[in-house]
Structure formats: structure tokens, C-alpha cells
Write an enzyme that holds these catalytic residues in place. Structure first.
Site, PDB file in Angstrom:
ATOM      1  N   GLN A  69       0.829  -1.086  -0.012  1.00  0.00           N
ATOM      2  CA  GLN A  69       0.110  -0.325  -0.300  1.00  0.00           C
ATOM      3  C   GLN A  69       1.141   1.063  -0.309  1.00  0.00           C
ATOM      4  O   GLN A  69       1.463   2.416   1.081  1.00  0.00           O
ATOM      5  CB  GLN A  69      -1.204  -0.129   1.498  1.00  0.00           C
ATOM      6  N   PHE A  70       0.948   1.878  -1.331  1.00  0.00           N
ATOM      7  CA  PHE A  70       2.394   2.911  -1.204  1.00  0.00           C
ATOM      8  C   PHE A  70       1.361   4.437  -0.617  1.00  0.00           C
ATOM      9  O   PHE A  70       1.898   5.377   0.011  1.00  0.00           O
ATOM     10  CB  PHE A  70       2.212   3.228  -2.520  1.00  0.00           C
ATOM     11  N   THR A  71       0.489   4.181  -0.290  1.00  0.00           N
ATOM     12  CA  THR A  71      -0.453   5.138   0.532  1.00  0.00           C
ATOM     13  C   THR A  71      -0.282   5.509   2.268  1.00  0.00           C
ATOM     14  O   THR A  71      -0.381   6.615   2.208  1.00  0.00           O
ATOM     15  CB  THR A  71      -2.427   5.341   0.294  1.00  0.00           C
TER      16      THR A  71
END
Length: 148
Positions: free
Chosen positions: A78-80
Site C-alpha cells: 500500500q503505497f498510500t
């Protein structure tokens, strides 16, 4: 690297309409990688995740680790987790790692956890996924390898 650990009684992930991973008791981990991360971050997080004592013992105290309760891991990239929200209302993801670097360290973390004898299910890197979980407690822990 940043990891959000959620203690779950069950969790699954669906990508492209197909079940990609599913666990019962254990951890759902959300994994965010930044460009400055390397194998030392993977080693640190592996040690922290494997030894995180957030399952209840007979006295109802959080005192047991994943392997002591026979738990598994569902790991989701999850890059967020590296969203910068300091300015305005639209997050910036400039701190998030490039996809190649992120996938390399994400897979390295998953393999490192497996090497510790833990069953690790995963989502599909870079895909749009539906993640479902039952957060047990609720218990949610954030670990940032830059804050050792």
C-alpha cells in the site's frame, strides 16, 4: 518502510474479481515502501512483526506473538502509507518508492516472514484490490522502520 498491523480473526483480498489471499486468525499487514528503504528495513520489520505480542494470553493480557497462537499473515502492498498531507487536501505520494523498488522490498519482507515459519498470503502488487477484514479488538499498530 511503514507497516500497519491489524490483529484479525479473518481477512481476505480480492483482485480482478478473484480471491488472491485469505487467512483466519493472524495479522493483516499493510506495507508501504519509500525510496530510501533497503534490506535493513526489511530485517527490522521482520523482527518486529514476528515478535509483536498483541494476542491475549490466559489472563487476557496482550502477551502472545503470532507463532504462539498459530496465526498467519495477509500482506498487502500500500503505497498510500507514504502520503504527504501537509499542504492542501490532495495527498502527495512523492515519498513512495518506485514500483520496481517497492515490489522488491515488499516481496523480500514476505519471504523473510515465511523464512520465520509463518504462512503469508498476499494481494496482487499494484492491483486495485478489495480488502476485507474483521479487526479483532480492534487492535491496530503502526511501525515505521525510520523510527527505531
Amino acid at each position: 518502510m511503514r507497516v500497519v498491523i491489524q490483529r484479525v480473526s479473518e481477512a481476505n483480498v480480492v483482485a480482478d474479481g478473484k480471491l488472491a489471499g485469505e487467512i483466519k486468525k493472524g495479522f493483516l499487514i499493510l506495507v508501504g515502501v519509500e525510496d530510501a528503504d533497503d534490506t535493513e528495513d526489511v530485517k527490522y520489520l521482520t523482527r518486529k512483526i514476528v515478535n509483536m505480542r498483541i494476542f491475549e494470553d490466559d489472563e487476557e493480557k496482550m502477551n502472545l506473538a503470532l507463532n504462539q497462537v498459530g496465526g498467519d499473515i495477509l500482506s498487502i502492498s500500500q503505497f498510500t502509507l507514504h502520503a504527504n498531507t501537509k499542504k492542501g487536501n490532495r495527498p502527495s505520494f512523492i515519498q513512495a518508492a518506485s514500483p520496481d523498488h517497492a515490489n522488491e522490498l515488499y516481496e523480500s519482507l514476505n519471504n523473510s516472514l515465511r523464512a520465520e515459519g509463518i504462512k503469508v498470503e498476499t494481494g496482487v502488487f499494484g492491483a486495485d484490490m478489495d480488502v476485507r477484514l474483521v479487526n479483532d479488538g480492534p487492535v491496530t499498530i503502526l511501525i515505521d522502520s525510520k523510527n527505531k
